[in-house]
Design a protein around this motif. Sequence first.
Motif, short mmCIF file in Angstrom:
data_model
loop_
_atom_site.label_atom_id
_atom_site.label_comp_id
_atom_site.label_asym_id
_atom_site.label_seq_id
_atom_site.Cartn_x
_atom_site.Cartn_y
_atom_site.Cartn_z
N THR A 230 0.70 -1.16 0.10
CA THR A 230 0.22 -0.04 -0.05
C THR A 230 0.89 1.25 -0.03
O THR A 230 0.75 2.28 -0.85
CB THR A 230 -0.93 0.04 1.12
N GLU A 231 1.95 1.29 0.89
CA GLU A 231 2.68 2.54 1.06
C GLU A 231 3.57 2.66 -0.33
O GLU A 231 3.75 3.85 -0.68
CB GLU A 231 3.79 2.28 2.04
N SER A 232 3.99 1.45 -1.01
CA SER A 232 4.75 1.71 -2.33
C SER A 232 3.88 2.10 -3.28
O SER A 232 4.09 2.68 -4.07
CB SER A 232 5.28 0.14 -2.49
N GLU B 199 2.53 5.78 -7.82
CA GLU B 199 1.35 6.70 -8.50
C GLU B 199 1.96 8.25 -8.53
O GLU B 199 1.73 8.48 -9.83
CB GLU B 199 0.40 6.76 -7.68
N GLN B 200 2.74 8.57 -7.57
CA GLN B 200 3.37 9.87 -7.72
C GLN B 200 4.49 9.77 -8.81
O GLN B 200 4.61 10.87 -9.65
CB GLN B 200 3.81 10.19 -6.42
N GLU C 192 1.44 4.15 -3.43
CA GLU C 192 1.29 5.55 -3.31
C GLU C 192 2.38 6.25 -3.65
O GLU C 192 2.28 7.19 -4.84
CB GLU C 192 1.09 6.22 -1.73
N LEU C 193 3.77 5.92 -3.87
CA LEU C 193 4.99 6.45 -4.30
C LEU C 193 4.64 6.20 -5.79
O LEU C 193 5.46 7.03 -6.60
CB LEU C 193 6.15 5.84 -3.67
N GLN D 150 -6.70 -1.71 -0.04
CA GLN D 150 -6.00 -0.60 0.74
C GLN D 150 -6.98 0.60 1.16
O GLN D 150 -6.58 1.58 1.75
CB GLN D 150 -4.85 0.11 -0.21
N GLU D 151 -8.14 0.44 0.60
CA GLU D 151 -9.19 1.42 0.95
C GLU D 151 -9.45 1.31 2.56
O GLU D 151 -10.26 2.30 3.14
CB GLU D 151 -10.38 1.45 0.07
N LYS E 279 -2.55 -2.14 -10.82
CA LYS E 279 -3.35 -1.66 -10.15
C LYS E 279 -4.80 -2.51 -9.87
O LYS E 279 -5.55 -2.05 -9.21
CB LYS E 279 -4.04 -0.20 -10.65
N PHE F 179 -8.41 6.57 3.60
CA PHE F 179 -9.39 6.35 2.43
C PHE F 179 -10.70 5.77 3.09
O PHE F 179 -11.76 5.88 2.35
CB PHE F 179 -8.80 5.34 1.74
#
Length: 522
Positions: free
Chosen positions: A288-290, A295-296, A292-293, A381-382, A373, A387
């Motif tokens: 989940t943390e990865s 996506e950025q 987010e990165l 992860q929601e 995805k 979220f």
Amino acid sequence: MEESIHEKIEEKRAKYPTLRCAKIERLVITNPHKTEPKSDDRTGTFPASRTDGQRQPVQELAFRGHRDSGPLDLDSMPANGKESNFKALLRYRASGDKQLYKDIKTAQKTMLLTSRNVQNQIIKVCSDVIKENLVNSIMQAGIYSVIADSTTDISAHEQLALVIRYVTEGGHVREDMLSLIKPSQTTGAALADEIIQCLRKLGLSLTNIRGQGYDGGCVLTVPGVRNMLGIASEVSEFLSGSAARVQVLEKKVDEYVPDSRKKQMAVLLFGITQPLSESLQNPTHTLTESMELVEQVDKTVAASREEFSLVMDKALKLADELDVPVSVPRTTKRQVHRSNSCSSTEPAEFYRINTWYPFIDQMMTELNARFPKEHPAIHLQEILPLFIEKASLTSIEQAAKVYEEDLPNLTSLLPELLVWREMISLLDRTQFPKDISEMFQMTSNLPNVRVIVRILMTLPVTSCSAERGFSVLMRMKTDQRSTMTEDRLEALMLMSIHGKEKLSSDEVVEKFMKMCSRRHCE
């Protein structure tokens, strides 16, 4: 290990009077700057073990170092003046310990417990104890993920490192190396079969695997970038083959490139993904943390398509300083080894269409392929605090059906999600869990939500932990120890990685004594 193995043997010796083995104390190298030597009841000058609760420093010295055959004579040095590290340290210890000196001199040669065969037995026992403790921890976790990567050792043998990722009862993510495998073949099917056989041999159920992580090589399809990397590799091999060439290169680099710009050259194109790369090397990071990165980074890479002019200006300036002409490569009607989709004679236009755009597109394609995805866990992860307030609870419930066997009761998941959402709504954003491990602790009264969080924590992100095992492999198997057997190599690696926390003196002594009937009472 906090307590000496040989001290444990002495305890068994006292319990079984007929136990025939010499009294050999553990060798300890103390730091004179930290702890002053204290005399003990053996009238020696060195203590047998520390009593302040601190562990002894681990230096990972080779047992032998030179030759380990022949008897140990404390009164004279070998004829050639060379002996193994173990015997040299034992000789040094005995010089300050009268009781140890007496035991070595009076014990039967076959009962000294200093031979290389005994060393191998102790190493094997330590490896078995570590594996048993690791397997027990993994079984307590219930579910786990498999991470594997391969490399070639100094003997040109393929080595496959098997790492298991799991979550402890305390909510801590662990990635522990479990085994080192020497595969007979390097095909995907053969490697998969080796991993399955290893897991079954260790008693781990294959049905509890929830994720897999392997190091899949990326094949560049942009001819210009691929050719550039190939040329750079050949130039590097040419320069590194001669000390004189390296000196000339260093002189020219210092002459033309100041220190402030050396790093800029290295991260000109790949600096965008550097934060993601550093983050993925943390074994405690979750999927989940990865994501987010990722996506950025994906958005940044997509936006960098419009930054070609800035990159080209830097490249032109650097080429001008190094007196390198910038021109369009020779073009033909039918090009095989490089892209030729632009007839422009302008270098900027040519490299923008044939190199920059294809490279950006492939980078985005690789990111999407490695972090898809549509994975079911992505929808889970929601459940995270950031979220959950706006999340669709039915979509979380639908995604959780993939892991229905792991959930205590799927029908009670929706009520638990409602409770979880209410719990988060009562918190200020500054009070949210700092990481998913802290969130795991908050869900102790919500069994289904807790299982979902455990699954998210169990899924692997990278194979960095396996690659770290290769660093230990290179230290253990060197060019001077290239004939080491596979069992010994695996045992030494496991002792180096897990010895401080997974080894128990009691367990090692018990198993060591059971390996030979002569060590038991009659």
